[in-house]
Motif scaffolding. Structure first.
Motif, PDB file in Angstrom:
ATOM      1  N   LYS A 283       0.863  -1.189   0.000  1.00 17.96           N
ATOM      2  CA  LYS A 283       0.000   0.000   0.000  1.00 17.96           C
ATOM      3  C   LYS A 283       0.899   1.239   0.000  1.00 17.96           C
ATOM      4  CE  LYS A 283      -4.184  -0.943   2.396  1.00 17.96           C
ATOM      5  NZ  LYS A 283      -5.030  -0.949   1.214  1.00 17.96           N
ATOM      6  N   VAL A 285       2.271   4.963  -0.373  1.00 19.02           N
ATOM      7  CA  VAL A 285       1.715   6.310  -0.254  1.00 19.02           C
ATOM      8  C   VAL A 285       2.266   7.100  -1.425  1.00 19.02           C
ATOM      9  CG1 VAL A 285       1.427   8.298   1.263  1.00 19.02           C
ATOM     10  CG2 VAL A 285       1.770   6.029   2.228  1.00 19.02           C
ATOM     11  N   GLU A 288      -0.018  11.251  -2.315  1.00 25.37           N
ATOM     12  CA  GLU A 288       0.244  12.456  -1.534  1.00 25.37           C
ATOM     13  C   GLU A 288       1.649  12.376  -0.970  1.00 25.37           C
ATOM     14  OE1 GLU A 288      -3.173  14.008   0.781  1.00 25.37           O
ATOM     15  OE2 GLU A 288      -3.962  12.014   0.428  1.00 25.37           O
ATOM     16  N   GLN A 290       5.440  13.750   0.055  1.00 27.02           N
ATOM     17  CA  GLN A 290       5.848  14.945   0.796  1.00 27.02           C
ATOM     18  C   GLN A 290       6.029  16.143  -0.145  1.00 27.02           C
ATOM     19  OE1 GLN A 290       9.253  14.148   3.243  1.00 27.02           O
ATOM     20  NE2 GLN A 290       8.285  12.301   4.066  1.00 27.02           N
TER      21      GLN A 290
ATOM     22  N   ASN B 107      -6.374  -2.577  -2.260  1.00 28.05           N
ATOM     23  CA  ASN B 107      -5.651  -1.305  -2.436  1.00 28.05           C
ATOM     24  C   ASN B 107      -6.460  -0.225  -3.160  1.00 28.05           C
ATOM     25  OD1 ASN B 107      -3.430  -2.069  -1.049  1.00 28.05           O
ATOM     26  ND2 ASN B 107      -2.247  -2.701  -2.843  1.00 28.05           N
ATOM     27  N   ASP B 109      -8.041   2.320  -1.586  1.00 28.42           N
ATOM     28  CA  ASP B 109      -8.315   2.989  -0.311  1.00 28.42           C
ATOM     29  C   ASP B 109      -9.174   4.229  -0.469  1.00 28.42           C
ATOM     30  OD1 ASP B 109      -5.921   1.292  -0.103  1.00 28.42           O
ATOM     31  OD2 ASP B 109      -5.916   1.989   1.985  1.00 28.42           O
ATOM     32  N   SER B 199       5.204   9.881   7.880  1.00 33.68           N
ATOM     33  CA  SER B 199       5.092  11.066   7.033  1.00 33.68           C
ATOM     34  C   SER B 199       3.656  11.590   7.092  1.00 33.68           C
ATOM     35  CB  SER B 199       5.469  10.723   5.594  1.00 33.68           C
ATOM     36  OG  SER B 199       4.449   9.929   5.013  1.00 33.68           O
ATOM     37  N   ARG B 200       3.527  12.879   6.855  1.00 32.92           N
ATOM     38  CA  ARG B 200       2.178  13.451   6.852  1.00 32.92           C
ATOM     39  C   ARG B 200       1.321  12.803   5.770  1.00 32.92           C
ATOM     40  NH1 ARG B 200       1.479  18.376   9.500  1.00 32.92           N
ATOM     41  NH2 ARG B 200       3.245  18.741  10.881  1.00 32.92           N
ATOM     42  N   ALA B 201       1.944  12.511   4.651  1.00 34.60           N
ATOM     43  CA  ALA B 201       1.200  11.869   3.569  1.00 34.60           C
ATOM     44  C   ALA B 201       0.674  10.505   4.019  1.00 34.60           C
ATOM     45  CB  ALA B 201       2.107  11.715   2.347  1.00 34.60           C
ATOM     46  N   TRP B 202       1.503   9.788   4.734  1.00 33.69           N
ATOM     47  CA  TRP B 202       1.100   8.463   5.254  1.00 33.69           C
ATOM     48  C   TRP B 202      -0.090   8.627   6.187  1.00 33.69           C
ATOM     49  CZ3 TRP B 202       0.265   5.744   9.663  1.00 33.69           C
ATOM     50  CH2 TRP B 202       0.350   4.353   9.612  1.00 33.69           C
ATOM     51  N   LYS B 204      -2.214  11.070   6.381  1.00 32.12           N
ATOM     52  CA  LYS B 204      -3.414  11.508   5.661  1.00 32.12           C
ATOM     53  C   LYS B 204      -4.073  10.347   4.934  1.00 32.12           C
ATOM     54  CE  LYS B 204      -1.584  15.484   4.087  1.00 32.12           C
ATOM     55  NZ  LYS B 204      -1.344  16.582   3.129  1.00 32.12           N
ATOM     56  N   MET B 205      -3.225   9.505   4.338  1.00 34.36           N
ATOM     57  CA  MET B 205      -3.791   8.413   3.550  1.00 34.36           C
ATOM     58  C   MET B 205      -4.455   7.352   4.440  1.00 34.36           C
ATOM     59  SD  MET B 205      -1.911   5.824   0.940  1.00 34.36           S
ATOM     60  CE  MET B 205      -2.540   4.173   0.696  1.00 34.36           C
ATOM     61  N   HIS B 206      -3.780   7.017   5.536  1.00 30.46           N
ATOM     62  CA  HIS B 206      -4.268   5.867   6.315  1.00 30.46           C
ATOM     63  C   HIS B 206      -5.191   6.256   7.454  1.00 30.46           C
ATOM     64  CE1 HIS B 206      -1.883   2.943   4.201  1.00 30.46           C
ATOM     65  NE2 HIS B 206      -0.781   3.652   4.385  1.00 30.46           N
ATOM     66  N   ARG B 208      -6.862   9.634   8.223  1.00 29.07           N
ATOM     67  CA  ARG B 208      -7.092  11.047   7.947  1.00 29.07           C
ATOM     68  C   ARG B 208      -7.732  11.767   9.123  1.00 29.07           C
ATOM     69  NH1 ARG B 208      -7.179  14.244   3.342  1.00 29.07           N
ATOM     70  NH2 ARG B 208      -6.689  12.458   2.047  1.00 29.07           N
TER      71      ARG B 208
END
Lengths: 296, 222
Positions: A283, A285, A288, A290, B107, B109, B199-202, B204-206, B208
């Motif tokens: 999965k 990322v 989105e 950084q 996947n 998501d 990470s912020r992206a992580w 946000k994705m998982h 939020r």
């Protein structure tokens, strides 16, 4: 047994018969306990201790002729005592020599998880090998006769060996040797069953014990220790001898279907997640990152 | 980036703290003690896996430590319950997420409702391990000292073994999926539970909803 070839057949200038001759044969052995002729003298208890090199334990007096409440890790053999008043008012002292029954289908061996901690010899003797024992006591769980006893210091379990060391040398077990009334017999299973049956018929014909019978429970495949009881209908009177002993069904499920179902499920689980990874992958990322933190 | 040198509150660039030091210690305490009990337990479970007992010092040693580390595992689980109980409450959103769980598995998501600090799958795993641990402790207690169970109650012995085995198998099922997801399926989660940062992206994705909460509502990025 393997040492059969070393069994003594004749001795030069020896008065009387060869000791132990024909006591051990290449087929299954059996101990016959005729409780109707047991006088509760405890000679077998003492002989067992002496042969196995254990000190005599403290006795516990509870107003009976029983040495102590239960077997112990260094006390393989106990005469259980019960004062019984029958329905017709007759009174009897029931004495039963309690020890490992050496089941043909031993629950202890079924339940044991340790490689080589319990062996069953082809002559029927079930023997604990303490050097392989891990002290988990699953054998207690499997035994329908409540026989194996745990040594808290060594964390090993012990029980009657049917004197496998003596039998392998062509001798009879120590308890048999010591019995003064001849209530203990040792020989092949066939011979002992025949002898037991003869004694039962004698009791039927000449005494009031019309319910006398042979205790050789089929629920555990028969045993290599059999009894002649006055009353075969009520074996539990003799210090809790079970009427129909079985390896507990929960042990059979645990050691049988649950084992392979569990193994299969674990294998399917591992193969399943591996397949899932190959099919769908991680999965990640990606959308989105950084770097793409600015609003889209 | 050496995370060890970074004082708390100072996040590495673009990352936020997902697990505190206390939570990470707790996780690995339960994780490693579970792993030990799993390996030695499997040794007692199957003759084909008995070699595992030798890896951990032999049969008697494994038998000695299995119940003791098992108790440590359950204590870790209770600690976890203390810290995560509220985070693990199953909500209406979780039910909607579970209704569409196949999208998570495959996947997709983006088709799932946003999740709080833990998603519904993590929560189910948590409760499976929590109740599994209690059952294992209860049944294991009797298996620890079977010599004290009187003959009249001898049925308790095989009964407890059966419960112990079924509970263990249930947790193993969850554990296989947990390890697979942590190590392989969800990149970033291993880093999260070892260093604490994601990470912020992580995030946000998982998770939020948790991300919005943790960053004080600056949800759309900064």
């Amino acid at each position: 047994m393997a040492s059969e070839t070393l069994q003594i057949k004749a001795i030069s200038a020896h008065p009387g018969p060869v000791p132990g001759r024909d006591a051990s044969r290449d087929y299954d052995v059996c101990k016959l306990i005729d409780v109707t002729t047991c006088i509760g003298c405890k000679a077998c208890e003492v002989a067992c201790l002496e042969w196995n090199g254990y000190p005599f334990r403290e006795t516990v007096f509870d107003n009976t002729y029983q040495t102590m409440p239960d077997l112990a890790w260094n006390y393989y053999n106990l005469i259980r005592f019960n004062e019984h008043v029958a329905d017709d008012g007759t009174f009897s002292w029931l004495m039963r020599k309690d020890q490992c029954m050496h089941c043909a289908d031993p629950g202890c061996l079924r339940a044991c998880p340790a490689d080589g901690a319990i062996v069953q010899y082809s002559n029927g003797i079930v023997d604990f090998q303490q050097e392989n024992c891990i002290g988990c006591q699953y054998c207690l769980t499997g035994c329908p006769f409540n026989i194996p006893k745990f040594n808290k210091e060594t964390k090993k379990v012990h029980k009657c060996t049917l004197c496998s060391d003596r039998v392998s040398a062509g001798l009879e077990p120590a308890c048999i040797k010591a019995c003064p009334t001849g209530c203990l017999h040792f020989g092949s299973k066939d011979d002992m069953k025949e002898l037991a049956q003869t004694r039962v018929e004698q009791l039927h014909d000449h005494t009031s014990h019309k319910n006398a019978g042979v205790y050789d429970p089929s629920g555990v495949g028969g045993t290599h220790v059999i009894y002649v009881l006055h009353d075969i209908q009520h074996p539990e009177l003799y210090g809790g001898l079970p009427k129909d002993p079985q390896v507990p069904w929960m042990v059979r499920i645990w050691k049988g279907p649950l084992k392979w179902i569990g193994n299969l499920a674990m294998a399917v689980g591992i193969v399943g997640v591996a397949t899932h990874y190959i099919r769908y992958g991680p999965k990640n990322v990606v959308e989105e990152d950084q770097k793409k933190e600015e609003p889209k | 980036v050496s995370t060890a040198a970074i004082p708390p509150q100072t996040a590495p660039a673009g990352e936020i703290e997902r697990y505190t030091f206390r939570e990470r210690v707790m996780h690995w305490l339960t994780g490693l003690t579970y792993l030990y009990c799993l390996a030695t337990g499997l040794a007692f479970y199957s003759p084909h896996l008995y070699w595992l007992a030798f890896v951990f010092g032999g049969g008697p040693t494994s038998r000695f430590w299995h119940p003791i580390l098992g108790v440590v595992f359950v204590m870790g689980t209770l600690w976890m319950q203390n810290l995560w109980r509220r985070d693990m409450e199953i909500t209406e959103t979780d039910r909607r997420w579970l209704d569409r769980v196949e999208n998570y598995v495959t996947n997709r998501d983006e088709l799932l409702p946003p999740q709080e600090r833990f998603n519904a799958g993590q929560k189910l795993f948590y409760w499976l391990m929590f109740y599994g641990a209690l059952l294992l402790l209860f049944s294991g207690f009797f298996m620890w000292i079977p010599e004290y169970i009187p003959r009249q109650a001898a049925w308790i012995r095989p009964f407890m073994v059966l419960i112990h085995e079924i509970a263990a198998l249930a947790t193993i099922g969850g554990f296989i999926i947990h390890v697979y997801m942590g190590v392989f399926f969800v990149p970033g989660s291993m880093q999260a539970i070892t260093t604490g940062w994601v990470s912020r992206a992580w995030a946000k994705m998982h998770h939020r909803l948790w991300y919005i909460r943790a960053t004080g509502g600056q949800s759309a990025g900064k």
